[in-house]
Each structure stands twice: as structure tokens, then as C-alpha cells.
Design a protein around this motif. Structure first.
Motif, PDB file in Angstrom:
ATOM      1  N   UNK A 264      11.392  11.141  -2.077  1.00 40.87           N
ATOM      2  CA  UNK A 264      12.377  11.700  -2.997  1.00 40.87           C
ATOM      3  C   UNK A 264      11.753  12.724  -3.932  1.00 40.87           C
ATOM      4  N   UNK A 265      12.561  13.211  -4.859  1.00 37.70           N
ATOM      5  CA  UNK A 265      12.138  14.294  -5.746  1.00 37.70           C
ATOM      6  C   UNK A 265      11.754  13.825  -7.141  1.00 37.70           C
ATOM      7  N   UNK A 266      12.021  12.555  -7.473  1.00 35.98           N
ATOM      8  CA  UNK A 266      11.834  12.087  -8.845  1.00 35.98           C
ATOM      9  C   UNK A 266      10.562  11.255  -9.041  1.00 35.98           C
ATOM     10  N   UNK A 267       9.645  11.284  -8.061  1.00 38.97           N
ATOM     11  CA  UNK A 267       8.383  10.589  -8.230  1.00 38.97           C
ATOM     12  C   UNK A 267       8.305   9.212  -7.598  1.00 38.97           C
ATOM     13  N   UNK A 268       9.343   8.827  -6.861  1.00 36.98           N
ATOM     14  CA  UNK A 268       9.271   7.532  -6.179  1.00 36.98           C
ATOM     15  C   UNK A 268       8.233   7.604  -5.061  1.00 36.98           C
ATOM     16  N   UNK A 269       7.718   6.431  -4.672  1.00 36.39           N
ATOM     17  CA  UNK A 269       6.788   6.354  -3.553  1.00 36.39           C
ATOM     18  C   UNK A 269       7.255   5.268  -2.588  1.00 36.39           C
ATOM     19  N   UNK A 270       7.008   5.499  -1.310  1.00 33.52           N
ATOM     20  CA  UNK A 270       7.293   4.495  -0.279  1.00 33.52           C
ATOM     21  C   UNK A 270       5.997   3.734  -0.037  1.00 33.52           C
ATOM     22  N   UNK A 271       6.119   2.411   0.090  1.00 30.78           N
ATOM     23  CA  UNK A 271       4.935   1.574   0.265  1.00 30.78           C
ATOM     24  C   UNK A 271       5.126   0.603   1.421  1.00 30.78           C
ATOM     25  N   UNK A 272       4.046   0.399   2.165  1.00 30.48           N
ATOM     26  CA  UNK A 272       4.013  -0.596   3.229  1.00 30.48           C
ATOM     27  C   UNK A 272       3.920  -1.972   2.556  1.00 30.48           C
ATOM     28  N   UNK A 273       4.785  -2.884   2.954  1.00 29.22           N
ATOM     29  CA  UNK A 273       4.806  -4.228   2.374  1.00 29.22           C
ATOM     30  C   UNK A 273       3.714  -5.070   3.034  1.00 29.22           C
ATOM     31  N   UNK A 274       2.836  -5.666   2.217  1.00 30.01           N
ATOM     32  CA  UNK A 274       1.719  -6.460   2.720  1.00 30.01           C
ATOM     33  C   UNK A 274       1.750  -7.890   2.192  1.00 30.01           C
ATOM     34  N   UNK A 275       2.918  -8.372   1.856  1.00 34.71           N
ATOM     35  CA  UNK A 275       3.068  -9.733   1.356  1.00 34.71           C
ATOM     36  C   UNK A 275       4.091 -10.469   2.205  1.00 34.71           C
ATOM     37  N   UNK A 276       3.930 -11.772   2.294  1.00 28.99           N
ATOM     38  CA  UNK A 276       4.924 -12.596   2.986  1.00 28.99           C
ATOM     39  C   UNK A 276       6.114 -12.896   2.081  1.00 28.99           C
ATOM     40  N   UNK A 277       6.069 -12.409   0.844  1.00 31.42           N
ATOM     41  CA  UNK A 277       7.121 -12.685  -0.127  1.00 31.42           C
ATOM     42  C   UNK A 277       7.671 -11.388  -0.715  1.00 31.42           C
ATOM     43  N   UNK A 278       8.219 -10.489   0.134  1.00 34.44           N
ATOM     44  CA  UNK A 278       8.687  -9.189  -0.364  1.00 34.44           C
ATOM     45  C   UNK A 278       9.849  -9.293  -1.350  1.00 34.44           C
ATOM     46  N   UNK A 279      10.580 -10.392  -1.311  1.00 38.35           N
ATOM     47  CA  UNK A 279      11.708 -10.557  -2.215  1.00 38.35           C
ATOM     48  C   UNK A 279      11.275 -10.578  -3.681  1.00 38.35           C
ATOM     49  N   UNK A 280      10.004 -10.798  -3.948  1.00 37.96           N
ATOM     50  CA  UNK A 280       9.485 -10.796  -5.317  1.00 37.96           C
ATOM     51  C   UNK A 280       9.308  -9.380  -5.865  1.00 37.96           C
ATOM     52  N   UNK A 281       9.136  -8.398  -4.989  1.00 38.92           N
ATOM     53  CA  UNK A 281       8.788  -7.045  -5.431  1.00 38.92           C
ATOM     54  C   UNK A 281       9.802  -6.431  -6.407  1.00 38.92           C
TER      55      UNK A 281
ATOM     56  N   UNK B 235       4.684  15.950  -7.195  1.00 41.57           N
ATOM     57  CA  UNK B 235       3.303  16.296  -7.528  1.00 41.57           C
ATOM     58  C   UNK B 235       2.598  15.142  -8.253  1.00 41.57           C
ATOM     59  N   UNK B 236       3.302  14.455  -9.106  1.00 37.10           N
ATOM     60  CA  UNK B 236       2.707  13.324  -9.831  1.00 37.10           C
ATOM     61  C   UNK B 236       2.537  12.111  -8.917  1.00 37.10           C
ATOM     62  N   UNK B 237       3.400  11.982  -7.907  1.00 36.17           N
ATOM     63  CA  UNK B 237       3.344  10.840  -6.990  1.00 36.17           C
ATOM     64  C   UNK B 237       2.282  11.012  -5.907  1.00 36.17           C
ATOM     65  N   UNK B 238       1.984  12.233  -5.536  1.00 39.83           N
ATOM     66  CA  UNK B 238       1.056  12.495  -4.434  1.00 39.83           C
ATOM     67  C   UNK B 238      -0.309  11.818  -4.608  1.00 39.83           C
ATOM     68  N   UNK B 239      -0.931  11.845  -5.788  1.00 41.95           N
ATOM     69  CA  UNK B 239      -2.248  11.195  -5.938  1.00 41.95           C
ATOM     70  C   UNK B 239      -2.223   9.665  -5.776  1.00 41.95           C
ATOM     71  N   UNK B 240      -1.042   9.073  -5.733  1.00 42.82           N
ATOM     72  CA  UNK B 240      -0.925   7.618  -5.565  1.00 42.82           C
ATOM     73  C   UNK B 240      -1.047   7.203  -4.098  1.00 42.82           C
ATOM     74  N   UNK B 241      -0.958   8.170  -3.197  1.00 39.91           N
ATOM     75  CA  UNK B 241      -1.041   7.905  -1.755  1.00 39.91           C
ATOM     76  C   UNK B 241      -2.300   7.106  -1.447  1.00 39.91           C
ATOM     77  N   UNK B 242      -2.150   5.983  -0.714  1.00 43.77           N
ATOM     78  CA  UNK B 242      -3.281   5.158  -0.307  1.00 43.77           C
ATOM     79  C   UNK B 242      -3.674   4.066  -1.286  1.00 43.77           C
ATOM     80  N   UNK B 243      -3.154   4.113  -2.505  1.00 49.94           N
ATOM     81  CA  UNK B 243      -3.494   3.076  -3.478  1.00 49.94           C
ATOM     82  C   UNK B 243      -2.793   1.763  -3.127  1.00 49.94           C
TER      83      UNK B 243
ATOM     84  N   UNK C 285       0.863  -1.182   0.000  1.00 51.73           N
ATOM     85  CA  UNK C 285       0.000   0.000   0.000  1.00 51.73           C
ATOM     86  C   UNK C 285       0.897   1.228   0.000  1.00 51.73           C
ATOM     87  N   UNK C 286       0.641   2.126  -0.935  1.00 54.61           N
ATOM     88  CA  UNK C 286       1.462   3.327  -1.072  1.00 54.61           C
ATOM     89  C   UNK C 286       1.178   4.276   0.091  1.00 54.61           C
TER      90      UNK C 286
END
Length: 181
Positions: free
Chosen positions: A19-36, A80-88, A13-14
Motif C-alpha cells: 500500500x501507499x501509507x506505510x503498511x508492510x506485508x509479513x509472513x506469519x511464523x507463529x502457530x497462533x496468528x489470531x493473536x497478531x 519509502x519509510x516502510x522499505x527499510x523494514x523488509x526482512x526484519x 517476518x516482514x
């Protein structure tokens, strides 16, 4: 696959832009994060609006804040482009979820299963949720008389058929009364 027919499984979940280039931090909700980091395409899903397919430019796992996934999606190049992704939610089609070893089950597949006690003419109830108190997980079974907690262990759950949404159990004397809430 179209947004109308998409059925997915949530991996993250985002939380916020990073950062400044549009990256987003997301909470990991899978038992298999190594796949991400190997994913090339995901679906972004929210409460409002249709799921949308998006390419991943880059993804890496960050140990900060207890472990997060950092996604950089193609075409998202600013805060600005990343902000609307919050919560998705970041999802993949259900067909792409991780394969489990025999005897292991996805929690979502257990929820809603009818629980049948050996020899009983009707179902005991249905699994409402799976609890993880430490040690053996517990099936929280909603019955007509309240909730019963059934250990998710082979000696109690003698047959689990997630396709048929049925779990057969053998309960020791008194268990129903002991942990009924």
C-alpha cells in the motif's frame, strides 16, 4: 526492557511494503496468528543493529498469498519509510509467547535437549531439529554414529523436561538402526 536485554520469539517476518501509507506485508511464523491483530507493541529485529521497540497502529490478517499479516506501525507512513523494514522479524518478549496445553512443546525448546535412552549410562545424543513429515513429528537426534529419528510420541518419549533440556526415551528394538542416516 532494553535492546541489550531483549530476548524475543519471532511471530512474523516482514516481506515488503504494502500500500501507499506505510503498511508492510509479513509472513506469519507463529502457530497462533489470531493473536497478531491484538498486539499493540512489538520489537523489530534484524541481523544488523539492535532490536527496536515499535507501536502497532493497526494489524490485520490477509488471506492473500497463503495468509499474511499486514502491519501498520506508528510513524511509518510511506512506502519509502516502510522499505527499510523488509526482512526484519516481528518479535515479542519470550515471556509473552502463547501458553501451551500440557504435553505440547515449542520446537525451539526441544532443540538442544539431550536424549537419554532408558538405562543407558550416557546420552544418546541431542535434538538437532524437529521434523514434520505428516503424522507424528520426529526428533532428529544427532548421535556419535549419525542421526536417529525418534517419534515424538508418549510411548517413545516417556519424559520431557524442557527446563532441564532432557528427554527420556524408550526405543523399540532396531529403531536406532532402522532410521539412522
Amino acid at each position: 526492557m532494553s535492546p541489550e536485554t531483549f530476548t524475543g520469539v519471532t511471530l512474523a517476518r516482514i516481506l515488503r511494503p504494502r500500500g501507499l501509507r506505510g503498511e508492510v506485508a509479513a509472513e506469519i511464523l507463529t502457530d497462533f496468528p489470531e493473536r497478531l491483530p491484538d498486539l499493540r507493541e512489538v520489537w523489530l529485529v534484524g541481523e544488523h543493529g539492535a532490536p527496536r521497540r515499535i507501536e502497532i497502529q493497526k494489524c490485520w490478517l490477509s488471506p492473500s498469498r497463503g495468509g499474511q499479516a499486514i502491519f501498520h506501525f506508528t510513524g511509518i507512513n510511506s512506502i519509502e519509510a516502510a522499505e527499510p523494514l523488509r526482512g526484519l522479524e516481528v518479535q515479542v518478549p519470550i515471556e509473552q509467547r502463547a501458553k501451551l496445553e500440557p504435553g505440547n512443546y515449542f520446537v525451539g525448546d526441544l532443540i538442544g535437549c539431550e536424549v537419554w535412552e532408558q538405562g543407558a549410562p550416557t546420552a544418546l545424543g541431542a535434538v538437532r531439529e524437529v521434523e514434520f513429515p505428516g503424522g507424528v513429528p520426529l526428533l532428529a537426534v544427532a548421535t556419535g554414529d549419525g542421526e536417529v529419528l525418534v517419534p515424538l510420541a508418549a510411548e517413545f518419549c516417556t519424559r520431557i523436561d524442557v527446563e532441564a533440556k532432557r528427554i527420556d526415551v524408550t526405543l523399540p528394538e532396531g529403531l536406532r538402526d532402522l532410521n539412522r542416516s
